[in-house]
Design a protein around this motif. Structure first.
Motif, PDB file in Angstrom:
ATOM      1  N   GLN A  89      15.801  57.900  22.522  1.00 54.74           N
ATOM      2  CA  GLN A  89      16.953  57.914  21.606  1.00 54.74           C
ATOM      3  C   GLN A  89      17.878  59.052  21.984  1.00 54.74           C
ATOM      4  OE1 GLN A  89      16.355  59.791  17.905  1.00 54.74           O
ATOM      5  NE2 GLN A  89      17.951  58.688  16.815  1.00 54.74           N
ATOM      6  N   THR A  97      21.873  55.857  19.483  1.00 57.60           N
ATOM      7  CA  THR A  97      21.288  54.642  20.026  1.00 57.60           C
ATOM      8  C   THR A  97      19.914  54.875  20.648  1.00 57.60           C
ATOM      9  OG1 THR A  97      22.751  55.064  21.918  1.00 57.60           O
ATOM     10  CG2 THR A  97      23.398  53.323  20.386  1.00 57.60           C
TER      11      THR A  97
ATOM     12  N   GLN B  39      14.857  48.261  11.935  1.00 60.43           N
ATOM     13  CA  GLN B  39      14.287  47.589  13.103  1.00 60.43           C
ATOM     14  C   GLN B  39      14.120  46.116  12.761  1.00 60.43           C
ATOM     15  OE1 GLN B  39      10.436  49.092  14.453  1.00 60.43           O
ATOM     16  NE2 GLN B  39      11.104  48.750  16.568  1.00 60.43           N
ATOM     17  N   GLU B  46      17.551  50.886  15.253  1.00 58.27           N
ATOM     18  CA  GLU B  46      19.007  50.971  15.093  1.00 58.27           C
ATOM     19  C   GLU B  46      19.336  51.980  14.004  1.00 58.27           C
ATOM     20  OE1 GLU B  46      22.851  48.078  14.035  1.00 58.27           O
ATOM     21  OE2 GLU B  46      20.809  47.436  13.526  1.00 58.27           O
ATOM     22  N   ALA B  61      26.941  53.086  10.416  1.00 60.79           N
ATOM     23  CA  ALA B  61      27.181  52.239  11.581  1.00 60.79           C
ATOM     24  C   ALA B  61      28.286  51.228  11.252  1.00 60.79           C
ATOM     25  CB  ALA B  61      25.904  51.512  11.965  1.00 60.79           C
TER      26      ALA B  61
END
Lengths: 107, 122
Positions: A89, A97, B39, B46, B61
């Motif tokens: 990561q 990400t 996930q 993520e 996000a």
């Protein structure tokens, strides 16, 4: 977004082996790279932070190296309990990400 | 060692809402930024959202902006994720995690909660 690419996607090794997993970033992330271990049905467990710093409690057979775009997780003297998926990561910039994961099987 | 326990997941129809909670076992919770990750089945992890230790700044996000809201109540050692207008692609296990930061080292996340599953399906 920074893309993180791990290789291999899976591997099989024997107890006592030395295993290397690589992670490549699509741009430089300096040393802002973490490694996690995840077993089926469990949460990720931090192994390495800042590319090479071993998290407290993580076994010393785990080590990390690299900087810029190319990083490596090494497991020395593989143990049966190391069977898991390993993910890198980047924490250089949002979105933070992850790689797609490397599934490690113990023969 | 602090423990994080998530709750609030479940099966929900598209367009509906859920609120996830993450309770920390220690009052040191107030000293740390907190994150939500997810996930999806068979997929990688993520990042979803983050919030500063005092709740005064947050980020999400692009995939959840305008639909998800992150918040915290330091008096209750609790982190929240309000998820509205849920979509099938939001189906995942949702994890909360504590964030550490050090200049020159970056951010790292430890511990993680056990996760709470969310399924969006009609």
């Amino acid at each position: 977004d920074i893309q993180m690419t791990q290789s291999p996607s899976s591997l099989s090794a024997s107890v006592g082996d030395r295993v290397t997993i690589t992670c490549r970033a699509s741009q430089s992330i300096t040393n802002f790279l973490n490694w996690y271990q995840q077993k089926p049905g469990e949460a990720p467990n931090l192994l390495i932070y800042g590319a090479y710093n071993l998290q407290s409690g993580a076994p010393s057979r785990f080590s990390g190296s690299g900087s810029g775009t190319d990083f490596t997780l090494t497991i020395n003297s593989l143990q049966p309990e190391d069977s898991a998926t390993y993910s890198c990561q980047q924490s250089y910039t949002t979105p933070y990400t992850f790689g797609q994961g490397t599934k490690l099987e113990i023969k | 060692q602090v423990q994080l326990v998530e709750s609030g997941g479940g099966v929900v129809q598209p367009g509906r809402s859920l609120r996830l909670s993450c309770v920390a076992s220690e009052s040191t919770f107030r000293n740390y930024a907190m994150f939500w990750f997810r996930q999806a089945p068979g997929k990688g992890l993520e990042w979803v959202a983050q919030i500063a230790h005092d709740g005064n700044s947050e980020n999400r996000a692009d995939s959840v902006k305008g639909r998800f809201t992150i918040s915290r109540d330091n008096s209750k050692n609790t982190l929240y994720l309000q998820m509205n207008s849920l979509r099938p692609e939001d189906t995942a296990v949702y994890y909360c995690a504590r964030c550490f930061y050090m200049a020159g080292v970056g951010r790292w996340f430890d511990p993680w909660g056990q996760g709470t599953p969310v399924t969006v399906s009609s």
